[in-house]
Design a protein around this motif. Structure first.
Motif, PDB file in Angstrom:
ATOM      1  N   ASP A  47       0.843  -1.215   0.077  1.00 34.06           N
ATOM      2  CA  ASP A  47      -0.208  -0.024  -0.060  1.00 34.06           C
ATOM      3  C   ASP A  47       0.754   1.200   0.103  1.00 34.06           C
ATOM      4  O   ASP A  47       1.717   1.448   0.818  1.00 34.06           O
ATOM      5  CB  ASP A  47      -1.103   0.143   1.062  1.00 34.06           C
ATOM      6  CG  ASP A  47      -2.016  -1.266   1.339  1.00 34.06           C
ATOM      7  OD1 ASP A  47      -1.800  -1.535   0.110  1.00 34.06           O
ATOM      8  OD2 ASP A  47      -2.502  -1.373   2.330  1.00 34.06           O
ATOM      9  N   VAL A  48       0.538   2.106  -1.125  1.00 34.28           N
ATOM     10  CA  VAL A  48       1.516   3.456  -0.934  1.00 34.28           C
ATOM     11  C   VAL A  48       0.503   4.732  -0.703  1.00 34.28           C
ATOM     12  O   VAL A  48      -0.647   4.738  -1.098  1.00 34.28           O
ATOM     13  CB  VAL A  48       2.027   3.492  -2.465  1.00 34.28           C
ATOM     14  CG1 VAL A  48       3.094   2.159  -2.593  1.00 34.28           C
ATOM     15  CG2 VAL A  48       1.171   3.481  -3.535  1.00 34.28           C
ATOM     16  N   SER A  49       1.103   5.572  -0.088  1.00 30.22           N
ATOM     17  CA  SER A  49       0.270   6.694   0.294  1.00 30.22           C
ATOM     18  C   SER A  49       0.536   7.773  -0.941  1.00 30.22           C
ATOM     19  O   SER A  49       0.862   8.864  -0.650  1.00 30.22           O
ATOM     20  CB  SER A  49       0.889   7.352   1.509  1.00 30.22           C
ATOM     21  OG  SER A  49       0.580   6.304   2.790  1.00 30.22           O
ATOM     22  N   VAL A  50      -0.146   7.462  -2.003  1.00 27.82           N
ATOM     23  CA  VAL A  50      -0.379   8.482  -3.141  1.00 27.82           C
ATOM     24  C   VAL A  50      -1.547   7.980  -3.880  1.00 27.82           C
ATOM     25  O   VAL A  50      -2.046   6.866  -3.725  1.00 27.82           O
ATOM     26  CB  VAL A  50       0.804   8.384  -3.983  1.00 27.82           C
ATOM     27  CG1 VAL A  50       2.375   8.600  -3.450  1.00 27.82           C
ATOM     28  CG2 VAL A  50       1.191   7.045  -4.688  1.00 27.82           C
ATOM     29  N   PRO A  51      -2.100   9.021  -4.786  1.00 28.56           N
ATOM     30  CA  PRO A  51      -3.175   8.800  -5.534  1.00 28.56           C
ATOM     31  C   PRO A  51      -2.846   7.662  -6.278  1.00 28.56           C
ATOM     32  O   PRO A  51      -1.779   7.565  -6.883  1.00 28.56           O
ATOM     33  CB  PRO A  51      -3.758  10.146  -6.035  1.00 28.56           C
ATOM     34  CG  PRO A  51      -3.093  11.078  -5.250  1.00 28.56           C
ATOM     35  CD  PRO A  51      -1.676  10.617  -4.626  1.00 28.56           C
ATOM     36  N   VAL A  52      -3.997   6.781  -6.909  1.00 30.86           N
ATOM     37  CA  VAL A  52      -3.614   5.810  -7.564  1.00 30.86           C
ATOM     38  C   VAL A  52      -3.098   6.065  -8.983  1.00 30.86           C
ATOM     39  O   VAL A  52      -2.288   5.603  -9.616  1.00 30.86           O
ATOM     40  CB  VAL A  52      -5.117   5.200  -8.158  1.00 30.86           C
ATOM     41  CG1 VAL A  52      -6.175   5.866  -8.806  1.00 30.86           C
ATOM     42  CG2 VAL A  52      -4.785   3.635  -8.726  1.00 30.86           C
ATOM     43  N   ASN A 110      10.761  -0.743  -2.030  1.00 24.92           N
ATOM     44  CA  ASN A 110      11.605   0.340  -2.595  1.00 24.92           C
ATOM     45  C   ASN A 110      10.719   1.244  -3.502  1.00 24.92           C
ATOM     46  O   ASN A 110      10.869   2.500  -3.387  1.00 24.92           O
ATOM     47  CB  ASN A 110      12.704  -0.181  -3.327  1.00 24.92           C
ATOM     48  CG  ASN A 110      13.632  -0.911  -2.568  1.00 24.92           C
ATOM     49  OD1 ASN A 110      13.775  -1.075  -1.451  1.00 24.92           O
ATOM     50  ND2 ASN A 110      14.529  -1.847  -3.614  1.00 24.92           N
ATOM     51  N   PHE A 111       9.497   0.806  -4.092  1.00 26.14           N
ATOM     52  CA  PHE A 111       8.951   1.706  -4.990  1.00 26.14           C
ATOM     53  C   PHE A 111       7.999   2.528  -4.195  1.00 26.14           C
ATOM     54  O   PHE A 111       8.001   3.579  -4.146  1.00 26.14           O
ATOM     55  CB  PHE A 111       7.939   0.600  -5.728  1.00 26.14           C
ATOM     56  CG  PHE A 111       6.888   1.507  -6.349  1.00 26.14           C
ATOM     57  CD1 PHE A 111       7.176   2.175  -7.503  1.00 26.14           C
ATOM     58  CD2 PHE A 111       5.576   1.226  -6.205  1.00 26.14           C
ATOM     59  CE1 PHE A 111       6.212   3.023  -8.491  1.00 26.14           C
ATOM     60  CE2 PHE A 111       4.510   2.036  -6.728  1.00 26.14           C
ATOM     61  CZ  PHE A 111       4.854   2.921  -7.853  1.00 26.14           C
ATOM     62  N   LYS A 112       7.528   1.876  -2.901  1.00 24.96           N
ATOM     63  CA  LYS A 112       6.901   2.708  -1.963  1.00 24.96           C
ATOM     64  C   LYS A 112       7.727   3.741  -1.572  1.00 24.96           C
ATOM     65  O   LYS A 112       6.954   4.919  -1.540  1.00 24.96           O
ATOM     66  CB  LYS A 112       6.380   1.924  -0.958  1.00 24.96           C
ATOM     67  CG  LYS A 112       5.628   2.484   0.361  1.00 24.96           C
ATOM     68  CD  LYS A 112       5.297   1.357   1.235  1.00 24.96           C
ATOM     69  CE  LYS A 112       4.571   2.282   2.622  1.00 24.96           C
ATOM     70  NZ  LYS A 112       3.253   2.820   2.583  1.00 24.96           N
ATOM     71  N   SER A 170       8.490   9.601  -1.357  1.00 22.28           N
ATOM     72  CA  SER A 170       9.268  10.444  -0.934  1.00 22.28           C
ATOM     73  C   SER A 170       9.426  11.707  -2.227  1.00 22.28           C
ATOM     74  O   SER A 170       9.439  12.910  -1.948  1.00 22.28           O
ATOM     75  CB  SER A 170      10.697   9.976  -0.997  1.00 22.28           C
ATOM     76  OG  SER A 170      11.336   9.436  -2.327  1.00 22.28           O
ATOM     77  N   THR A 171       9.068  11.229  -3.557  1.00 20.91           N
ATOM     78  CA  THR A 171       9.139  12.142  -4.518  1.00 20.91           C
ATOM     79  C   THR A 171       7.666  13.096  -4.639  1.00 20.91           C
ATOM     80  O   THR A 171       7.529  13.957  -5.098  1.00 20.91           O
ATOM     81  CB  THR A 171       9.516  11.718  -5.833  1.00 20.91           C
ATOM     82  OG1 THR A 171       8.401  10.585  -6.257  1.00 20.91           O
ATOM     83  CG2 THR A 171      10.835  11.113  -6.090  1.00 20.91           C
ATOM     84  N   GLU A 172       6.369  12.141  -4.401  1.00 22.03           N
ATOM     85  CA  GLU A 172       5.117  12.090  -4.523  1.00 22.03           C
ATOM     86  C   GLU A 172       4.669  12.646  -6.053  1.00 22.03           C
ATOM     87  O   GLU A 172       3.442  12.896  -6.082  1.00 22.03           O
ATOM     88  CB  GLU A 172       4.813  13.441  -3.687  1.00 22.03           C
ATOM     89  CG  GLU A 172       4.844  13.159  -2.072  1.00 22.03           C
ATOM     90  CD  GLU A 172       4.535  14.429  -1.185  1.00 22.03           C
ATOM     91  OE1 GLU A 172       3.915  15.610  -1.550  1.00 22.03           O
ATOM     92  OE2 GLU A 172       4.817  14.087  -0.016  1.00 22.03           O
ATOM     93  N   HIS A 173       5.775  12.775  -6.921  1.00 24.52           N
ATOM     94  CA  HIS A 173       5.299  12.791  -8.526  1.00 24.52           C
ATOM     95  C   HIS A 173       5.928  11.919  -9.318  1.00 24.52           C
ATOM     96  O   HIS A 173       7.072  11.805  -8.939  1.00 24.52           O
ATOM     97  CB  HIS A 173       5.793  14.540  -8.701  1.00 24.52           C
ATOM     98  CG  HIS A 173       5.329  15.666  -7.766  1.00 24.52           C
ATOM     99  ND1 HIS A 173       3.683  15.913  -7.868  1.00 24.52           N
ATOM    100  CD2 HIS A 173       5.559  16.105  -6.922  1.00 24.52           C
ATOM    101  CE1 HIS A 173       3.388  16.873  -7.021  1.00 24.52           C
ATOM    102  NE2 HIS A 173       4.595  17.288  -6.606  1.00 24.52           N
ATOM    103  N   PRO A 174       5.277  11.728 -10.204  1.00 25.02           N
ATOM    104  CA  PRO A 174       6.049  10.594 -11.041  1.00 25.02           C
ATOM    105  C   PRO A 174       6.960  11.088 -11.964  1.00 25.02           C
ATOM    106  O   PRO A 174       6.882  12.390 -12.264  1.00 25.02           O
ATOM    107  CB  PRO A 174       4.702  10.205 -11.904  1.00 25.02           C
ATOM    108  CG  PRO A 174       3.671  10.984 -11.715  1.00 25.02           C
ATOM    109  CD  PRO A 174       3.804  11.759 -10.486  1.00 25.02           C
ATOM    110  N   ASP A 175       7.944  10.364 -12.640  1.00 21.87           N
ATOM    111  CA  ASP A 175       8.938  11.071 -13.245  1.00 21.87           C
ATOM    112  C   ASP A 175       8.282  11.070 -14.638  1.00 21.87           C
ATOM    113  O   ASP A 175       9.044  11.514 -15.439  1.00 21.87           O
ATOM    114  CB  ASP A 175       9.985   9.837 -13.440  1.00 21.87           C
ATOM    115  CG  ASP A 175      10.963   9.780 -12.250  1.00 21.87           C
ATOM    116  OD1 ASP A 175      11.190  10.680 -11.615  1.00 21.87           O
ATOM    117  OD2 ASP A 175      11.072   8.647 -11.840  1.00 21.87           O
TER     118      ASP A 175
END
Length: 151
Positions: free
Chosen positions: A9-14, A130-132, A137-142
């Protein structure tokens, strides 16, 4: 073929989790075994991985892709035989469940032994952790690729 299923589970929007996952060339930032990935076409990637110190190369073909839902692939040649799917499930506005299902055929004695004791599952679990850490930490995709690929 052994099968691995792992979830995080990751704490970012889908959409953030999904968009990052479509940036294959960035996978070495969070997948330990991946040396490099080259995006050849919208659906074809070339991978170079190092498993237990042994370098392997292969191509993977995206067989299905639906934004914010799933990406499926299979290897199309080279030294690795596998197929998989990653799914994205919205738990809340800023919480997403990412599940990876991977079917792979171990090559050589070391990989077969590792498979027998569950090393592959531990590696996928670590890569998802690691993905999580990376995406939170970046909160924005590359970047993002939101195209559809029909099965």
């Amino acid at each position: 073929m052994p099968q691995i299923i792992e979830t995080v589970d990751v704490s970012v929007p889908v959409s953030v989790a999904y968009n990052q996952w479509t940036q294959f060339e960035e996978f070495p930032k969070f997948l330990d075994e991946v040396e490099s990935i080259q995006q050849v076409t919208d659906t074809l990637t070339e991978w170079k991985v190092s498993v237990a110190g042994v370098e392997r190369t292969f191509e993977a073909n995206i067989t299905e892709q639906h934004p914010d839902e799933r990406v499926a692939w299979n290897s199309t040649g080279g030294e690795v035989d596998h197929a998989g799917v990653v799914t994205f499930h919205k738990l809340a506005d800023t919480e997403t469940r990412v599940t990876v299902q991977l079917d792979w055929e171990p090559k050589g004695l070391l990989e077969k032994l590792g498979s027998a004791v569950g090393v592959g599952g531990h590696a996928v679990k670590k890569d998802l952790k690691n993905f999580k850490e990376y995406i939170e930490s970046t909160e924005h995709p590359d970047g993002a690729w939101r195209g559809e690929v029909q099965a």
